[in-house]
Design an enzyme around this catalytic site. Structure first.
Site, PDB file in Angstrom:
ATOM      1  NE  ARG A 194       1.716  -4.450  -1.733  1.00  0.00           N
ATOM      2  CZ  ARG A 194       0.775  -3.617  -2.129  1.00  0.00           C
ATOM      3  NH1 ARG A 194      -0.086  -3.131  -1.251  1.00  0.00           N
ATOM      4  NH2 ARG A 194       0.680  -3.258  -3.392  1.00  0.00           N
ATOM      5  CD  GLU A 231      -3.767  -9.682   2.462  1.00  0.00           C
ATOM      6  OE1 GLU A 231      -4.436  -9.526   1.414  1.00  0.00           O
ATOM      7  OE2 GLU A 231      -3.216  -8.738   3.061  1.00  0.00           O
ATOM      8  CG  HIS A 244      -5.750  -6.169   1.173  1.00  0.00           C
ATOM      9  ND1 HIS A 244      -4.632  -6.876   0.796  1.00  0.00           N
ATOM     10  CD2 HIS A 244      -5.580  -4.922   0.654  1.00  0.00           C
ATOM     11  CE1 HIS A 244      -3.830  -6.101   0.075  1.00  0.00           C
ATOM     12  NE2 HIS A 244      -4.393  -4.906  -0.026  1.00  0.00           N
TER      13      HIS A 244
END
Length: 319
Positions: A236, A265, A284
């Site tokens: 994370r 993000e 990601h």
């Protein structure tokens, strides 16, 4: 008997066909929110029997406005975007998929370690720019014999460990919730957090995001790390304080970093993480494979169907 209404708050999938197949037995009506704003979510979820969510935020004030919701299914293995305590108080079951993408994330973490160790992205950039220049990439250290420290020793890092050992890395880990005997079975030594920082050449982060772990990697922690060590984060983004990370990179305390996740993000186009030869960034994608997404949708939707059918879910989240 009326058909159950299922609201989809957001989706990153090319299609929801695997989920629809798993939900077929309850014959639902599906409504998809226009955006992840609270108003748009409530427009489809206020009277829904179930909610399917990926990244949208479901805070307590939103959950309290759901009139009929019995279950929330999270397309993912973390639930930090859902107010679990409020859901429990409201009698809403929350499910997730803790055992999907284990191979993908462990592969990705290992790929980032190798890319840092061998300076693959930097070397590629040089050659693509017309520079065939070995001197520009030295020094590179042999991977065998170096130490990989795993922060967290759950399902994913337990798969990283044998991958790393295959390349000759010594693997240590820190996780206060894992018995030492379990780690020993995998030939991994459990150590204190400070010892891991002091001795690891590579630190790979696999901790969950909680109030206690937010900014876990801060200026004090970076100062404790072995000088020139490398940081890998596939967990994370907010686990790492990015200002402190940049300072550690600029001072040479860290040799480099590889991040699949960042605090906010998508990454800002003017982020100071960009344009650095010793920083590798992926958007990601550690979780992704065609097979992983099909597995994720199927398992999540199947649990929602179970709850709507009066059965117990396979993957409930404990508040």
């Amino acid at each position: 008997m009326s058909r159950p209404l299922i609201a989809v708050t957001d989706s990153v999938f090319p299609s929801l066909d695997p989920a629809m197949t798993a939900l077929k037995r309850v014959d639902p009506v599906i409504l998809v929110a226009k955006s992840t704003s609270a108003d748009d979510i409530l427009a489809v979820a206020r009277d829904a029997d179930a909610v399917l969510v990926t990244y949208a935020k479901l805070p307590g004030e939103l959950l309290r406005q759901l009139k009929r919701c019995k279950v929330i299914g999270r397309f993912g293995l973390g639930v930090d975007n859902i107010d679990i305590k409020t859901a429990a108080e409201l009698g809403i079951v929350v499910t997730y998929v803790p055992d999907y993408c284990l191979q993908e994330v462990s592969d990705h973490a290992m790929a980032l370690i190798l890319a840092l160790a061998r300076k693959v992205p930097f070397s590629n950039t040089l050659v693509q720019a017309g520079r065939w220049d070995m001197a520009a990439v030295v020094p590179i250290r042999r991977l065998e014999g170096q130490v990989l420290g795993l922060v967290g020793f759950g399902n994913i890092p337990r798969r990283v460990a044998p991958r790393a050992m295959a390349f000759g890395l010594k693997v240590i880990a820190h996780d206060p919730y894992v018995p030492a005997a379990m780690a020993r079975e995998l030939r991994v030594e459990l150590v204190s957090f400070d010892r891991l920082l002091e001795t690891s050449d590579y630190v790979s982060v696999h901790a969950p995001l909680t109030r206690q772990t937010r900014d876990l990697f801060n200026a004090d922690v970076f100062r404790k790390m072995k000088k020139g060590a490398f940081l890998v984060n596939t967990a994370r983004g907010p686990l790492v304080n990015e200002a402190a990370l940049l300072d550690a990179l600029d001072s040479g305390q860290l040799g480099g970093a590889a991040l699949d996740v960042v605090a906010t993000e998508p990454l800002a186009k003017d982020s100071s993480l960009l344009g650095r030869a010793n920083v590798i960034l992926t958007p990601h994608t550690a979780f992704y494979s065609v097979e992983a997404l099909e597995e994720l949708q199927t398992k999540c939707a199947s649990d929602v169907a179970r709850v709507l059918s009066g059965e117990k879910p396979v993957y409930p989240v404990s508040p």
